[in-house]
Design a protein around this motif. Structure first.
Motif, short mmCIF file in Angstrom:
data_model
loop_
_atom_site.label_atom_id
_atom_site.label_comp_id
_atom_site.label_asym_id
_atom_site.label_seq_id
_atom_site.Cartn_x
_atom_site.Cartn_y
_atom_site.Cartn_z
N VAL A 127 0.86 -1.18 0.00
CA VAL A 127 0.00 0.00 0.00
C VAL A 127 0.89 1.23 0.00
N ILE A 128 0.74 2.05 -1.04
CA ILE A 128 1.48 3.29 -1.19
C ILE A 128 0.53 4.43 -0.88
N GLY A 129 0.88 5.23 0.13
CA GLY A 129 0.04 6.35 0.53
C GLY A 129 0.44 7.62 -0.18
N ALA A 130 -0.56 8.45 -0.46
CA ALA A 130 -0.36 9.76 -1.08
C ALA A 130 0.53 9.68 -2.32
N PRO A 131 0.16 8.83 -3.29
CA PRO A 131 0.99 8.75 -4.50
C PRO A 131 1.09 10.13 -5.16
N GLN A 132 2.26 10.41 -5.69
CA GLN A 132 2.52 11.70 -6.31
C GLN A 132 1.45 12.01 -7.36
N GLY A 133 0.86 13.18 -7.27
CA GLY A 133 -0.20 13.58 -8.19
C GLY A 133 -1.58 13.18 -7.73
N ARG A 134 -1.67 12.37 -6.70
CA ARG A 134 -2.96 11.91 -6.15
C ARG A 134 -2.85 11.85 -4.63
N GLU A 135 -2.50 12.97 -4.03
CA GLU A 135 -2.15 13.03 -2.62
C GLU A 135 -3.28 12.62 -1.67
N PHE A 136 -4.52 12.62 -2.13
CA PHE A 136 -5.64 12.29 -1.26
C PHE A 136 -6.08 10.83 -1.41
N PHE A 137 -5.24 10.02 -2.02
CA PHE A 137 -5.56 8.62 -2.28
C PHE A 137 -4.46 7.71 -1.75
N ASP A 138 -4.75 6.43 -1.64
CA ASP A 138 -3.77 5.39 -1.41
C ASP A 138 -3.85 4.42 -2.58
N ALA A 139 -2.77 3.73 -2.87
CA ALA A 139 -2.75 2.75 -3.95
C ALA A 139 -2.40 1.39 -3.36
N ALA A 140 -3.22 0.39 -3.63
CA ALA A 140 -2.95 -0.99 -3.23
C ALA A 140 -2.46 -1.73 -4.47
N ILE A 141 -1.22 -2.17 -4.43
CA ILE A 141 -0.59 -2.76 -5.61
C ILE A 141 -0.29 -4.24 -5.34
N PRO A 142 -0.72 -5.14 -6.22
CA PRO A 142 -0.38 -6.55 -6.05
C PRO A 142 1.14 -6.73 -6.10
N MET A 143 1.67 -7.48 -5.16
CA MET A 143 3.11 -7.67 -5.05
C MET A 143 3.72 -8.24 -6.33
N GLU A 144 2.99 -9.11 -7.03
CA GLU A 144 3.55 -9.72 -8.25
C GLU A 144 3.68 -8.72 -9.40
N LYS A 145 3.06 -7.55 -9.28
CA LYS A 145 3.17 -6.51 -10.31
C LYS A 145 4.35 -5.57 -10.08
N VAL A 146 5.00 -5.66 -8.92
CA VAL A 146 6.13 -4.79 -8.60
C VAL A 146 7.40 -5.37 -9.19
N GLU A 147 8.04 -4.61 -10.08
CA GLU A 147 9.29 -5.07 -10.70
C GLU A 147 10.51 -4.49 -10.03
N ALA A 148 10.40 -3.27 -9.48
CA ALA A 148 11.56 -2.63 -8.87
C ALA A 148 11.11 -1.62 -7.83
#
Length: 68
Positions: free
Chosen positions: A40-61
């Motif tokens: 879970v990435i909080g306050a992603p750049q450009g979308r500071e009022f949101f969080d992003a939940a990213i599946p671990m298998e989609k993370v390359e780096a």
């Protein structure tokens, strides 16, 4: 050297990182939580009022800033 993406992300909890996804897209934000399945990435750049939940298998780096 023997750590995987999950361990690297856990070590950066509450710190700002950039995550590169399998699609080539990059998200920069604060690591809020890390599980075996999601990061879970909080306050992603450009979308500071949101969080992003990213599946671990989609993370390359994980890009971590080491100098200011």
């Amino acid at each position: 050297a023997g750590d995987g993406v999950q361990e690297v992300l856990r070590a950066q909890k509450d710190k700002r990182v950039t995550v590169r996804l399998a699609s080539g897209q990059e998200l920069t934000g604060v690591v809020r939580d890390v599980t075996p399945k999601l990061v879970v990435i909080g306050a992603p750049q450009g979308r500071e009022f949101f969080d992003a939940a990213i599946p671990m298998e989609k993370v390359e780096a994980v890009l971590v800033r080491t100098k200011q």
